[in-house]
Design an enzyme around this catalytic site. Sequence first.
Site, mmCIF file in Angstrom:
data_model
loop_
_atom_site.group_PDB
_atom_site.id
_atom_site.type_symbol
_atom_site.label_atom_id
_atom_site.label_comp_id
_atom_site.label_asym_id
_atom_site.label_seq_id
_atom_site.Cartn_x
_atom_site.Cartn_y
_atom_site.Cartn_z
ATOM 1 N N ARG A 141 0.837 -1.216 0.000
ATOM 2 C CA ARG A 141 0.000 0.000 0.000
ATOM 3 C C ARG A 141 0.864 1.255 0.000
ATOM 4 O O ARG A 141 1.922 1.291 0.622
ATOM 5 C CB ARG A 141 -0.963 -0.032 1.190
ATOM 6 C CG ARG A 141 -1.932 -1.211 1.072
ATOM 7 C CD ARG A 141 -2.904 -1.274 2.208
ATOM 8 N NE ARG A 141 -3.784 -0.116 2.234
ATOM 9 C CZ ARG A 141 -4.636 0.130 3.226
ATOM 10 N NH1 ARG A 141 -4.712 -0.678 4.265
ATOM 11 N NH2 ARG A 141 -5.406 1.187 3.180
ATOM 12 N N SER A 186 -7.925 12.300 2.607
ATOM 13 C CA SER A 186 -7.570 11.115 3.384
ATOM 14 C C SER A 186 -7.324 11.508 4.826
ATOM 15 O O SER A 186 -6.446 12.326 5.123
ATOM 16 C CB SER A 186 -6.305 10.468 2.798
ATOM 17 O OG SER A 186 -5.683 9.668 3.782
ATOM 18 N N GLN A 188 -6.106 9.603 6.998
ATOM 19 C CA GLN A 188 -4.819 9.053 7.435
ATOM 20 C C GLN A 188 -3.700 10.046 7.114
ATOM 21 O O GLN A 188 -2.805 10.283 7.935
ATOM 22 C CB GLN A 188 -4.563 7.706 6.780
ATOM 23 C CG GLN A 188 -5.539 6.646 7.279
ATOM 24 C CD GLN A 188 -5.319 5.281 6.667
ATOM 25 O OE1 GLN A 188 -4.455 5.107 5.814
ATOM 26 N NE2 GLN A 188 -6.091 4.309 7.099
ATOM 27 N N ASP A 336 -15.278 3.306 3.214
ATOM 28 C CA ASP A 336 -15.146 1.923 3.695
ATOM 29 C C ASP A 336 -16.436 1.116 3.530
ATOM 30 O O ASP A 336 -16.427 -0.104 3.683
ATOM 31 C CB ASP A 336 -14.733 1.914 5.173
ATOM 32 C CG ASP A 336 -13.312 2.431 5.360
ATOM 33 O OD1 ASP A 336 -12.538 2.414 4.388
ATOM 34 O OD2 ASP A 336 -12.989 2.858 6.488
ATOM 35 N N ARG A 367 -10.531 -3.087 -3.894
ATOM 36 C CA ARG A 367 -11.937 -3.395 -3.574
ATOM 37 C C ARG A 367 -12.862 -3.258 -4.787
ATOM 38 O O ARG A 367 -13.991 -3.762 -4.750
ATOM 39 C CB ARG A 367 -12.419 -2.520 -2.409
ATOM 40 C CG ARG A 367 -11.803 -2.958 -1.090
ATOM 41 C CD ARG A 367 -12.247 -2.145 0.103
ATOM 42 N NE ARG A 367 -11.704 -2.716 1.335
ATOM 43 C CZ ARG A 367 -11.651 -2.079 2.500
ATOM 44 N NH1 ARG A 367 -12.108 -0.846 2.614
ATOM 45 N NH2 ARG A 367 -11.135 -2.688 3.558
ATOM 46 N N ARG A 409 -13.429 -6.207 5.053
ATOM 47 C CA ARG A 409 -14.723 -5.659 4.606
ATOM 48 C C ARG A 409 -15.292 -6.456 3.427
ATOM 49 O O ARG A 409 -16.499 -6.519 3.236
ATOM 50 C CB ARG A 409 -14.592 -4.175 4.269
ATOM 51 C CG ARG A 409 -14.135 -3.375 5.481
ATOM 52 C CD ARG A 409 -14.526 -1.938 5.470
ATOM 53 N NE ARG A 409 -13.755 -1.204 6.461
ATOM 54 C CZ ARG A 409 -14.029 -1.162 7.759
ATOM 55 N NH1 ARG A 409 -15.069 -1.808 8.239
ATOM 56 N NH2 ARG A 409 -13.265 -0.478 8.589
HETATM 57 C C1 S3P Z 1 -9.143 5.858 8.262
HETATM 58 C C2 S3P Z 1 -9.221 6.590 7.121
HETATM 59 C C3 S3P Z 1 -9.642 6.027 5.819
HETATM 60 C C4 S3P Z 1 -10.353 4.707 5.987
HETATM 61 C C5 S3P Z 1 -9.621 3.796 6.931
HETATM 62 C C6 S3P Z 1 -9.516 4.436 8.300
HETATM 63 C C7 S3P Z 1 -8.681 6.503 9.510
HETATM 64 O O1 S3P Z 1 -8.501 5.821 5.027
HETATM 65 O O2 S3P Z 1 -10.498 4.072 4.726
HETATM 66 O O3 S3P Z 1 -10.317 2.568 7.052
HETATM 67 O O4 S3P Z 1 -8.886 5.943 10.598
HETATM 68 O O5 S3P Z 1 -8.130 7.609 9.428
HETATM 69 P P1 S3P Z 1 -7.863 7.001 4.103
HETATM 70 O O6 S3P Z 1 -7.397 8.058 4.992
HETATM 71 O O7 S3P Z 1 -6.750 6.335 3.373
HETATM 72 O O8 S3P Z 1 -8.974 7.424 3.192
#
Ligand code: S3P
Length: 450
Positions: A141, A186, A188, A336, A367, A409
């Site tokens: 990833r 995002s 994250q 998600d 996915r 998922r």
């Molecule tokens: C998440 C952010 C999302 C989500 C992941 C959890 C998080 O990802 O898909 O399951 O807890 O910040 P992305 O930030 O890559 O979109």
Amino acid sequence: MGKNTVITVKSLSQHQDLILDGSMLGGGLSGNIRIPGDKSISHRSLMLGALAQGETIVHGLLLGEDPRSTAACFRAMGAEITELNTEEVRIQGIGLGNLREPADILDAGNSGTTMRLMLGILASHPDRFFSVTGDSSLRTRPMSRVIQPLTKMGATIWGRESNKLAPLAIRGQHLKPMHYHSPIASAQVKSCILLAGLMTEGQTTVTEPALSRDHSERMLRAFGAQVDVDPETKSVTVTGHPTLTGQTVVVPGDISSAAFWLVAGAIVPGSDLTVENVGVNPTRTGVLEALAMMGADITLENQREVAGEPVADLRVRHGKLKACKIAGDIIPRLIDEIPVLAVAAAFAEGTTVIKDAEELRVKESDRITVMAKQLNAMGASVSELPNGMEVTGGRPLHGAEVDSFTDHRIAMSLAIAALMAKGTTTIHRAEAASISYPTFVETLEQVIGS
Ligand code: S3P
């Protein structure tokens, strides 16, 4: 409802098939159920609890494999994390900037959130060396989306394929604050940069193209950081060197886990199901809006605020569904839930179009490809788009041999599709569900009354 509807399900340990026979469902799904704690909030409570001074108590924590990976990493860097019972932990924080250099490689397992958020924290801890890896999925990833901005802040990070992929090596540095315009929505990425900003002199801002989940912002504030949000420009600013103080955190149920039951209740005739204690933070409720567009009968009951997050009980009743278009700014608010929304679309009249969701290709599996192939194997009509899919509903599904591709998922979405498929469906590698929902099968048995 038929006994034996679920044939093989007792515990999801190593490489287990989940075998379901939809033809044996005698009636609708019913009852009141609870879902495990929110995964995103669970990760953040463990990380901030570890970075804070004093004790943090987390109630309702998800003790799935992903948060366990986070806990193991922060234990290895000096935080004391004690499981009090199945949903409660006590964290003895070590104070911002005090992480110990771990004696071994940190393992984020399957968890993108662990790896990406933790990178912001590690890169900003000067004079320490860290190495981080993950499982075979996580090692494919993209990590450049956080490594690039961190490098602009002064971070030193090495990784495979020209610093794009884990395993990664990090030499902590004194970072500079910055304003980062993220090309992707995002949480994250946003959270990684904000966490790195905690250890800088000054203000660090992240601007996103669309609003992503805001759990980090809420929790950072609760722990004592200054966080300013400008919804107009979709920007968040954190001020460096706060005093973070241990808190009591109450984690609501995960709407991403609730989504399986919402779709199940919507598609199985005769259903009337209530999912209690679900987090309904507006940055996460895209799935409710999408199901409302499809005509699903879902009501929010007992709406309340628990420890800074909105919570409700969600009641779903079966009804006729119609196709809809899911695209644009709603995508980060339901990213998600798209696999299980594809299942709903397979039972809706017309063609549902899902676009602007290219991020799905770099989740725990691709996915888009995986869902299209598996649902088609069950008789659905799904065609892939580069950034989404088209699902023409109304075809009867039949049992088939399908595979989770080790993606939690996918495993659970296919189980919901199997409830409405004629004949036996075997889901290989269904143990993946325990990444985010260790009690999925027990709840499945409960709602079908087997
Ligand atoms: C998440 C952010 C999302 C989500 C992941 C959890 C998080 O990802 O898909 O399951 O807890 O910040 P992305 O930030 O890559 O979109």
